[in-house]
Write a protein that holds these residues in place. Structure first.
Motif, PDB file in Angstrom:
ATOM      1  N   GLY A   1      20.531   3.700  85.903  1.00 54.29           N
ATOM      2  CA  GLY A   1      19.416   4.620  86.158  1.00 54.29           C
ATOM      3  C   GLY A   1      18.476   4.768  84.963  1.00 54.29           C
ATOM      4  N   PHE A   2      18.793   4.128  83.846  1.00 55.48           N
ATOM      5  CA  PHE A   2      17.887   4.177  82.684  1.00 55.48           C
ATOM      6  C   PHE A   2      17.103   2.871  82.594  1.00 55.48           C
ATOM      7  N   ASP A   3      15.867   2.968  82.070  1.00 58.72           N
ATOM      8  CA  ASP A   3      15.013   1.771  82.002  1.00 58.72           C
ATOM      9  C   ASP A   3      15.122   1.050  80.676  1.00 58.72           C
ATOM     10  N   VAL A   4      15.530   1.782  79.650  1.00 60.06           N
ATOM     11  CA  VAL A   4      15.634   1.149  78.328  1.00 60.06           C
ATOM     12  C   VAL A   4      16.692   1.891  77.510  1.00 60.06           C
ATOM     13  N   ILE A   5      17.379   1.141  76.640  1.00 64.24           N
ATOM     14  CA  ILE A   5      18.318   1.768  75.699  1.00 64.24           C
ATOM     15  C   ILE A   5      17.702   1.698  74.309  1.00 64.24           C
TER      16      ILE A   5
ATOM     17  N   GLY B   1       8.016   8.720  84.643  1.00 67.17           N
ATOM     18  CA  GLY B   1       9.247   8.639  85.451  1.00 67.17           C
ATOM     19  C   GLY B   1      10.279   7.650  84.934  1.00 67.17           C
ATOM     20  N   ARG B   2       9.956   6.899  83.856  1.00 65.82           N
ATOM     21  CA  ARG B   2      10.927   5.933  83.347  1.00 65.82           C
ATOM     22  C   ARG B   2      11.823   6.614  82.308  1.00 65.82           C
ATOM     23  N   LYS B   3      13.067   6.153  82.229  1.00 69.11           N
ATOM     24  CA  LYS B   3      14.057   6.918  81.444  1.00 69.11           C
ATOM     25  C   LYS B   3      14.667   6.129  80.280  1.00 69.11           C
ATOM     26  N   ILE B   4      14.926   6.857  79.187  1.00 69.54           N
ATOM     27  CA  ILE B   4      15.471   6.238  77.969  1.00 69.54           C
ATOM     28  C   ILE B   4      16.881   6.773  77.713  1.00 69.54           C
ATOM     29  N   LEU B   5      17.800   5.863  77.413  1.00 67.80           N
ATOM     30  CA  LEU B   5      19.118   6.286  76.935  1.00 67.80           C
ATOM     31  C   LEU B   5      19.145   6.061  75.425  1.00 67.80           C
ATOM     32  N   PHE B   6      19.173   7.163  74.659  1.00 64.39           N
ATOM     33  CA  PHE B   6      19.283   7.062  73.197  1.00 64.39           C
ATOM     34  C   PHE B   6      20.765   6.969  72.843  1.00 64.39           C
ATOM     35  N   VAL B   7      21.124   6.001  72.013  1.00 67.00           N
ATOM     36  CA  VAL B   7      22.530   5.851  71.627  1.00 67.00           C
ATOM     37  C   VAL B   7      22.640   5.878  70.099  1.00 67.00           C
ATOM     38  N   ASN B   8      23.568   6.701  69.592  1.00 73.57           N
ATOM     39  CA  ASN B   8      23.805   6.777  68.140  1.00 73.57           C
ATOM     40  C   ASN B   8      25.309   6.885  67.935  1.00 73.57           C
ATOM     41  N   HIS B   9      25.866   6.129  66.981  1.00 72.60           N
ATOM     42  CA  HIS B   9      27.330   6.192  66.878  1.00 72.60           C
ATOM     43  C   HIS B   9      27.793   7.471  66.182  1.00 72.60           C
ATOM     44  N   ALA B  10      27.066   7.889  65.135  1.00 73.80           N
ATOM     45  CA  ALA B  10      27.538   9.013  64.313  1.00 73.80           C
ATOM     46  C   ALA B  10      27.002  10.341  64.845  1.00 73.80           C
ATOM     47  N   ALA B  11      27.772  11.411  64.614  1.00 74.61           N
ATOM     48  CA  ALA B  11      27.295  12.738  65.018  1.00 74.61           C
ATOM     49  C   ALA B  11      27.076  13.624  63.796  1.00 74.61           C
ATOM     50  N   VAL B  12      26.844  12.996  62.634  1.00 75.62           N
ATOM     51  CA  VAL B  12      26.510  13.744  61.419  1.00 75.62           C
ATOM     52  C   VAL B  12      25.007  14.069  61.449  1.00 75.62           C
ATOM     53  N   LEU B  13      24.540  14.858  60.484  1.00 76.40           N
ATOM     54  CA  LEU B  13      23.094  15.134  60.412  1.00 76.40           C
ATOM     55  C   LEU B  13      22.506  14.457  59.178  1.00 76.40           C
TER      56      LEU B  13
END
Ligand code: UDP
Length: 393
Positions: free
Chosen positions: A105-109, A14-26
């Protein structure tokens, strides 16, 4: 999209992760993030600072992704530039505020890139959830200005709960730059062998037909964005005097570098090489393309933090030649699971290519040992298990 397709779903109670990435390349970092996003698709969201192919890839997988375009001053900042780093600070602060709002609402970034981490660290300072920096770069003076190194290390030591690193080489550079060793957890990346096992012979023949060469012609593959330090020019120099050999370059420039691309095109069109160099652009069928090659090379002239393509080449059951620097040395045991050559040395690379082509039994044995090493030591499942344990959710 059928959820049954995803075998790696991980429970976070039930714990939630916010994934953050600056670039939108592959790029490699982003493809690793896609694997994490699939595994945590029921308990996470992805936040990007720009629109682009990564956003499209995630959306097509039905993964929750949101884009908040960052001010140009932040996106265009070069990590190696001192002045643009200073100029970007207001934009970084603005982005920190946006991450703070989004992290409710997220538990970790989980910050997957350096710019994402700097902004997420500010959001933590403003009262946001704990931040983990997944460091996928070797922090050296060559790639990061002294100001940017200082900022990254200061924010890491004061705001990060943990720093995950993709190799011992990345860990060593972080600590040498002043990073707190107690924060570091080494998590080598993992790659799924499933798409490599699904490649059909007709697909391999279709690639050979696409580039117009028979199966008898030796084909060397180089899979990487086009960038000076990825060393594509070294491979071109290495095959200049191997007239039978063709090369296939898969990838495009992701971060500008058009001058380098022009230089490569000129070299590839030179009399000794003309007709033997195949530019494929960015492709999503890497396992098939690798299977059509005789050898995979990884030619970085600088220490590579990890090098996903090395593992992929091994999973494609091809002998891999990589440069002996950085994380690559943790993926290949020279002469057993692949071959290592000194960075920037086209003569040494040529000799090893000749050796492998003239001794198929040796090449096959190396390919076989490489496959065993990649599929047991660097599997996606093992990576996800270690990631989950390190995350502590
Ligand atoms: N790749 C791809 N299409 C291309 C070229 C490369 O999907 O046309 C992938 C490649 O298969 C690998 C990743 O991009 O998974 C590159 O990762 P690596 O760690 O080797 O380099 P990075 O991009 O992180 O510098």
């Amino acid at each position: 999209m059928n959820n049954k397709k995803f075998t790696n779903l991980i429970s976070t109670c039930g714990r939630k992760i916010l994934f953050v990435n600056h670039a939108a390349v592959l790029g490699g970092a982003e493809l690793c993030l896609v694997d994490l996003a699939i595994a945590y698709r029921n308990a996470s969201q992805i936040l990007l600072f720009e629109e682009g192919p990564l956003q499209n890839r995630l959306s097509s997988l039905n993964i929750l992704v949101k884009t908040i375009p960052a001010p140009g001053a932040l996106l265009s900042v070069r990590t190696s530039s001192r002045l643009s780093g200073l100029a970007a600070f207001p934009a970084l602060w603005w982005m920190g505020r946006r991450i703070l709002e989004q992290s409710q609402g997220f538990d970790v970034i989980h910050a997957n890139s350096q710019k994402a981490f700097a902004a997420a660290a500010l959001s933590r300072w403003m009262g946001g959830p704990p931040v983990i920096w997944h460091l996928r770069d070797i922090i050296t003076a060559r790639h990061f200005s002294s100001l940017n190194r200082w900022l990254a290390i200061t924010l890491a030591n004061s705001q990060a709960s943990k720093v995950f690193v993709n190799s011992n080489a990345t860990a060593k550079a972080f600590i040498a730059a002043g990073g707190n060793a107690d924060l570091v957890q080494v998590l080598h990346d993992g790659v799924s062998n499933v798409p490599f096992g699904e490649v059909k012979r007709e697909q391999v023949l279709a690639i050979r037909a696409e580039i117009g060469i028979s199966e008898k012609i030796p084909l060397i593959g180089c899979f990487s964005r086009l960038s000076y330090w990825k060393g594509q020019h070294i491979l071109l120099e290495a095959i200049q005097d191997l007239p039978e050999v063709h090369v296939m370059f898969v990838g495009k420039a992701l971060f500008g570098e058009e001058d380098y691309v022009n230089r490569l095109n000129e070299l590839g069109a030179s009399p000794k090489l003309s007709g033997r160099v195949h530019w494929m652009g960015f492709r999503s069928d890497v396992p098939v393309l690798m299977s059509a090659c005789n050898i995979i090379t990884h030619t970085s002239t600088e220490p590579e933090p990890f090098g996903r393509v090395i593992i992929e080449g091994q999973l494609a059951r091809k002998p891999v030649i990589a440069t002996a620097a950085g994380g690559a040395q943790e993926l290949i045991e020279d002469g057993r699971t692949g071959r290592l050559v000194p960075p920037g040395n086209s003569n040494a690379l040529r000799k090893v290519i000749e050796e492998l082509l003239s001794c198929p039994a040796q090449a096959e044995e190396i390919a076989c040992q490489g496959y065993n090493s990649a599929s047991t030591g660097f599997s996606l499942d093992a990576h996800l298990k270690k990631f989950s344990a390190a995350l502590g959710l």
